[in-house]
Structures are given as structure tokens and as C-alpha cells.
Design a protein around this motif. Sequence first.
Motif, PDB file in Angstrom:
ATOM      1  N   GLY A  95     -10.618  -1.766  -6.303  1.00  0.00           N
ATOM      2  CA  GLY A  95     -10.129  -0.776  -7.259  1.00  0.00           C
ATOM      3  C   GLY A  95     -10.053   0.642  -6.726  1.00  0.00           C
ATOM      4  N   MET A  96     -10.088   0.814  -5.403  1.00  0.00           N
ATOM      5  CA  MET A  96     -10.039   2.149  -4.828  1.00  0.00           C
ATOM      6  C   MET A  96      -8.574   2.559  -4.610  1.00  0.00           C
ATOM      7  N   GLU A  97      -7.938   3.038  -5.673  1.00  0.00           N
ATOM      8  CA  GLU A  97      -6.543   3.486  -5.601  1.00  0.00           C
ATOM      9  C   GLU A  97      -6.509   4.889  -5.011  1.00  0.00           C
ATOM     10  N   HIS A  98      -5.866   5.031  -3.877  1.00  0.00           N
ATOM     11  CA  HIS A  98      -5.783   6.332  -3.218  1.00  0.00           C
ATOM     12  C   HIS A  98      -4.466   6.413  -2.446  1.00  0.00           C
ATOM     13  N   GLY A  99      -3.763   7.520  -2.600  1.00  0.00           N
ATOM     14  CA  GLY A  99      -2.479   7.681  -1.933  1.00  0.00           C
ATOM     15  C   GLY A  99      -2.553   7.531  -0.435  1.00  0.00           C
ATOM     16  N   GLU A 100      -3.653   7.990   0.168  1.00  0.00           N
ATOM     17  CA  GLU A 100      -3.789   7.914   1.626  1.00  0.00           C
ATOM     18  C   GLU A 100      -3.945   6.473   2.095  1.00  0.00           C
ATOM     19  N   ILE A 101      -4.581   5.627   1.285  1.00  0.00           N
ATOM     20  CA  ILE A 101      -4.706   4.214   1.640  1.00  0.00           C
ATOM     21  C   ILE A 101      -3.315   3.595   1.750  1.00  0.00           C
ATOM     22  N   TYR A 102      -2.487   3.837   0.748  1.00  0.00           N
ATOM     23  CA  TYR A 102      -1.119   3.308   0.780  1.00  0.00           C
ATOM     24  C   TYR A 102      -0.316   3.905   1.931  1.00  0.00           C
ATOM     25  N   ASN A 103      -0.523   5.192   2.196  1.00  0.00           N
ATOM     26  CA  ASN A 103       0.196   5.846   3.295  1.00  0.00           C
ATOM     27  C   ASN A 103      -0.131   5.180   4.628  1.00  0.00           C
ATOM     28  N   GLN A 104      -1.406   4.928   4.865  1.00  0.00           N
ATOM     29  CA  GLN A 104      -1.823   4.300   6.114  1.00  0.00           C
ATOM     30  C   GLN A 104      -1.345   2.840   6.189  1.00  0.00           C
ATOM     31  N   MET A 105      -1.374   2.145   5.059  1.00  0.00           N
ATOM     32  CA  MET A 105      -0.867   0.769   5.026  1.00  0.00           C
ATOM     33  C   MET A 105       0.630   0.748   5.361  1.00  0.00           C
ATOM     34  N   GLY A 106       1.358   1.704   4.820  1.00  0.00           N
ATOM     35  CA  GLY A 106       2.787   1.792   5.111  1.00  0.00           C
ATOM     36  C   GLY A 106       3.054   2.033   6.583  1.00  0.00           C
ATOM     37  N   LEU A 107       2.242   2.849   7.210  1.00  0.00           N
ATOM     38  CA  LEU A 107       2.399   3.100   8.650  1.00  0.00           C
ATOM     39  C   LEU A 107       2.174   1.815   9.449  1.00  0.00           C
ATOM     40  N   CYS A 108       1.179   1.020   9.029  1.00  0.00           N
ATOM     41  CA  CYS A 108       0.929  -0.272   9.691  1.00  0.00           C
ATOM     42  C   CYS A 108       2.144  -1.187   9.549  1.00  0.00           C
ATOM     43  N   GLN A 109       2.704  -1.220   8.361  1.00  0.00           N
ATOM     44  CA  GLN A 109       3.862  -2.085   8.110  1.00  0.00           C
ATOM     45  C   GLN A 109       5.088  -1.604   8.879  1.00  0.00           C
ATOM     46  N   MET A 110       5.257  -0.293   9.011  1.00  0.00           N
ATOM     47  CA  MET A 110       6.356   0.243   9.816  1.00  0.00           C
ATOM     48  C   MET A 110       6.187  -0.137  11.279  1.00  0.00           C
ATOM     49  N   ALA A 111       4.947  -0.091  11.751  1.00  0.00           N
ATOM     50  CA  ALA A 111       4.679  -0.453  13.147  1.00  0.00           C
ATOM     51  C   ALA A 111       5.051  -1.914  13.413  1.00  0.00           C
ATOM     52  N   GLU A 112       4.942  -2.722  12.364  1.00  0.00           N
ATOM     53  CA  GLU A 112       5.320  -4.135  12.471  1.00  0.00           C
ATOM     54  C   GLU A 112       6.794  -4.352  12.122  1.00  0.00           C
ATOM     55  N   GLU A 113       7.513  -3.243  11.916  1.00  0.00           N
ATOM     56  CA  GLU A 113       8.957  -3.257  11.601  1.00  0.00           C
ATOM     57  C   GLU A 113       9.265  -3.945  10.276  1.00  0.00           C
ATOM     58  N   ASP A 114       8.309  -3.926   9.355  1.00  0.00           N
ATOM     59  CA  ASP A 114       8.525  -4.460   8.012  1.00  0.00           C
ATOM     60  C   ASP A 114       8.836  -3.265   7.100  1.00  0.00           C
ATOM     61  N   TYR A 115      10.050  -2.741   7.235  1.00  0.00           N
ATOM     62  CA  TYR A 115      10.398  -1.477   6.591  1.00  0.00           C
ATOM     63  C   TYR A 115      10.559  -1.604   5.080  1.00  0.00           C
ATOM     64  N   GLU A 116      10.988  -2.749   4.614  1.00  0.00           N
ATOM     65  CA  GLU A 116      11.153  -2.927   3.167  1.00  0.00           C
ATOM     66  C   GLU A 116       9.802  -2.897   2.466  1.00  0.00           C
ATOM     67  N   THR A 117       8.836  -3.626   3.007  1.00  0.00           N
ATOM     68  CA  THR A 117       7.493  -3.619   2.427  1.00  0.00           C
ATOM     69  C   THR A 117       6.864  -2.241   2.559  1.00  0.00           C
ATOM     70  N   ALA A 118       7.089  -1.594   3.702  1.00  0.00           N
ATOM     71  CA  ALA A 118       6.541  -0.249   3.916  1.00  0.00           C
ATOM     72  C   ALA A 118       7.078   0.733   2.885  1.00  0.00           C
ATOM     73  N   ALA A 119       8.376   0.645   2.601  1.00  0.00           N
ATOM     74  CA  ALA A 119       8.984   1.544   1.612  1.00  0.00           C
ATOM     75  C   ALA A 119       8.315   1.371   0.248  1.00  0.00           C
ATOM     76  N   ASP A 120       8.061   0.125  -0.132  1.00  0.00           N
ATOM     77  CA  ASP A 120       7.393  -0.156  -1.409  1.00  0.00           C
ATOM     78  C   ASP A 120       5.967   0.387  -1.402  1.00  0.00           C
ATOM     79  N   THR A 121       5.297   0.256  -0.265  1.00  0.00           N
ATOM     80  CA  THR A 121       3.917   0.748  -0.148  1.00  0.00           C
ATOM     81  C   THR A 121       3.864   2.266  -0.236  1.00  0.00           C
ATOM     82  N   PHE A 122       4.790   2.954   0.428  1.00  0.00           N
ATOM     83  CA  PHE A 122       4.843   4.416   0.335  1.00  0.00           C
ATOM     84  C   PHE A 122       5.121   4.868  -1.100  1.00  0.00           C
ATOM     85  N   ASP A 123       5.980   4.113  -1.809  1.00  0.00           N
ATOM     86  CA  ASP A 123       6.251   4.427  -3.217  1.00  0.00           C
ATOM     87  C   ASP A 123       4.972   4.320  -4.050  1.00  0.00           C
TER      88      ASP A 123
END
Length: 232
Positions: free
Chosen positions: A117-145
Motif C-alpha cells: 500500500g505504499m503509493e508514491h509517485g517516485e516508486i512509479y517513476n523508477q518502475m517506469g524507468l526499469c520498463q523503458m530500459a527493457e523497451e516495454d514503452y507501452e507499460t512504462a507509459a501507463d506506469t508514468f501515468d
Amino acid sequence: LEKSGKGAEDFNRDVLLYRADAEFLLKDYNAAIHTYDLLLEMKPDTPEYMYRQSSCYARLGDTDNALARCQEAKALDKKDKPVPGRQEALLAAGSACVDAKEYDKAMALYEDALKDGMEHGEIYNQMGLCQMAEEDYETAADTFDKGYNALITGYKAGTGAELDQAAAAIPKEDTQGLTLLKELAYNKAVCLEYRQQYRQAQAEFETYIKVFGDDEDARHEIDFLKTRQEES
């Protein structure tokens, strides 16, 4: 000390806590780790001290110890009230894993935090960066949102608020919140670019500049996006 009723042990613990804080702020992380070891000798199994050590290890780039200390602290965390240093340790350890390109470790840490339950914008931001590094841009876009909305709703801005409205909702003195908003807005635009949505990406970067001021990287992206649209 006599008026406060504190004994010698309490006084020593207070002094060590101040010393650890000073060492951390001086970026002498090894010294701070040692001071927290002394505190743990006085009061073993204290999650706060372990979380603080995890933050120190993370800043040293020692991801193994940062994660291990975080997990040890979590095992002792009774969950009945927030433990000081937990969120900072989690974000620092995850960020260190991202910097070290250990994306699986970072994602496991962040997904575990979200389950708790630790909702934090920075957690999603870092997760999105991981997904971008894996070239999963669609999932990353949703995570950044998700990160964008998690951040701005914390400042009483509505879900999906425009960038200018979101920026206006964050107090100017809250540099940490504004910095995170900038990162999320920029990363959202980059995802659009990688997904070849060039017109939308250009519009996002132009809005970014309008809200946050001129930015060399954003200008470079806009120029590049214009050429891509001309070619198509």
C-alpha cells in the motif's frame, strides 16, 4: 538531563542519533553505518536504524547490502505505525538498483512496496524507468501515468489534471515535489516518442517548456520530433 529524567543510556543514544544524521548529511556513509551499528548494539532489532543503514548502503552503490538491510528491517516492522526511514530506504535502494542496471531487483522491491500500500509517485517513476530500459514503452507509459496521478492527487489536484494545473498545485518551496513532477512529465513525453507518436510527444515537450521554462534537452527532443514528422 536531570529535568528531562533521561538516563545516561538515553543520552548516549540521542548523541549517536545526532552524530549519524550529521555523518549522513556530510555523505560519510560508512561512518553513519558504523554509528547505526553502535545504536543497534544498544537497542537491537530496531527497524528504523536498519532502514537508515540501507539508505547509506544505497548511496554507496552497495545494492546487495541495501536490499538485505531493507528486508531485515521489514521483517521486524510491526506495520501498526509508520517506521521512520522506511520510505527513504526503499526509494534509495530501488534507485541504486536502477543505476546499477539491476532492474529485476528494483522491480521486485517496488512491486512489494505497492502490495504493502505504499503509493508514491517516485516508486512509479523508477518502475517506469526499469520498463523503458527493457523497451516495454507501452507499460512504462501507463506506469508514468500512475505515478503522475499518485503525485498530483497528494496535492489536491484532480486525477488527470493538466500539467500547468498540477504544477500550480505544488507549493514553490516544495522542490522535491516539483522535481518529481518534471521527471514524470518528461518521461511520459519520451515514452510517446519511443512509441512513434511524434505529434503527441512534441505537444507534451512544448507544454513541458511552457510550464517549467526553457530546457535544452526538451528543445533537442522537439527539434528531433519535427524532423521525424517531416520524414513521414
